[in-house]
Design an enzyme around this catalytic site. Sequence first.
Site, PDB file in Angstrom:
ATOM      1  N   TYR A  55      34.767  48.608  52.782  1.00  0.00           N
ATOM      2  CA  TYR A  55      34.470  47.136  52.143  1.00  0.00           C
ATOM      3  C   TYR A  55      35.197  45.970  53.199  1.00  0.00           C
ATOM      4  O   TYR A  55      34.149  45.113  52.893  1.00  0.00           O
ATOM      5  CB  TYR A  55      35.464  47.385  50.750  1.00  0.00           C
ATOM      6  N   SER A 110      35.848  37.734  50.087  1.00  0.00           N
ATOM      7  CA  SER A 110      37.027  38.499  49.709  1.00  0.00           C
ATOM      8  C   SER A 110      38.107  38.049  50.491  1.00  0.00           C
ATOM      9  O   SER A 110      37.525  37.794  51.815  1.00  0.00           O
ATOM     10  CB  SER A 110      36.673  40.013  49.440  1.00  0.00           C
TER      11      SER A 110
HETATM   12  C1  8X3 Z   1      38.742  42.341  46.235  1.00  0.00           C
HETATM   13  C2  8X3 Z   1      40.072  42.125  47.088  1.00  0.00           C
HETATM   14  O1  8X3 Z   1      42.312  43.316  48.039  1.00  0.00           O
HETATM   15  O2  8X3 Z   1      40.435  44.698  46.643  1.00  0.00           O
HETATM   16  O3  8X3 Z   1      37.844  41.784  47.079  1.00  0.00           O
HETATM   17  O4  8X3 Z   1      39.980  44.063  48.718  1.00  0.00           O
HETATM   18  S1  8X3 Z   1      40.708  43.820  47.529  1.00  0.00           S
END
Ligand code: 8X3
Length: 249
Positions: free
Chosen positions: A147, A134
């Site tokens: 994340y 990502s």
């Molecule tokens: C998804 C992109 O911008 O939500 O992996 O982190 S973001």
Amino acid sequence: MSSRSKSAVVTGASSGIGEATARSLAEAGYHVFCVARRTDRIEALATEIGGTAVTCDVTDAGQVDALAAAIGERLDLLVNNAGGAIGVEQVTDADPEGWRRMYDVNVIGTLLVTQALVPALVASGAGTLINISSTAGHDVYEGGGGYTAAKHGVTAMTGTLRLELNGLPVRVTEIAPGMVRTEEFSLNRLGGDQAAADDVYAGVDEPLVAADIADVVTWVATRPHHVNIDSLTVRPIAQAAVHKVHRTT
Ligand code: 8X3
């Protein structure tokens, strides 16, 4: 499965980028093993594309061993796509359990599947391993601590793997998508709040869709095997950087 068709494993194939990638690879001639926890979804997909459904939770070592047994001795392409985000809390407020779950599915799941299937990629004589990370693996943003930490882990693992597999017939690619509008990514992240999930993309002219990333995966996989695309960042035009998103509303 014809003895001449190439084989691919796609994890997280029950929806979104994984599902679109399975379709795209099947169109490109691969026999696709569609891997996910939700059996009904992957069975329907596998039937549609002439592939094979394998129910598997990538965070469970026993289930990943069973996946490796189902694949057999040779594999041409592995797409580690299973992953996801949970929550948008700031670091000071976040539930550590959410961080553990994100690390587990994004990093440990990718690790387990990679460990189980690299021998088959090597045995193919011309293997390709693609990790879907990502832009969160390269940037940070408020509310994204857990994340981004996990996706930075995927990025680090991918680079390390390319170094460690050097000399073996397996190329290693990282694809880092930015804003991709899928059925479930933001919905899962925001605890099922559809209005909040829709707001993520409000006013954004043409966010990427899953098929855009699937197209890139298939392009990477179908280059001549001596060509290793190390890393690709893919965003919609409206997103110049993680914090720079043009919105019309
Ligand atoms: C998804 C992109 O911008 O939500 O992996 O982190 S973001």
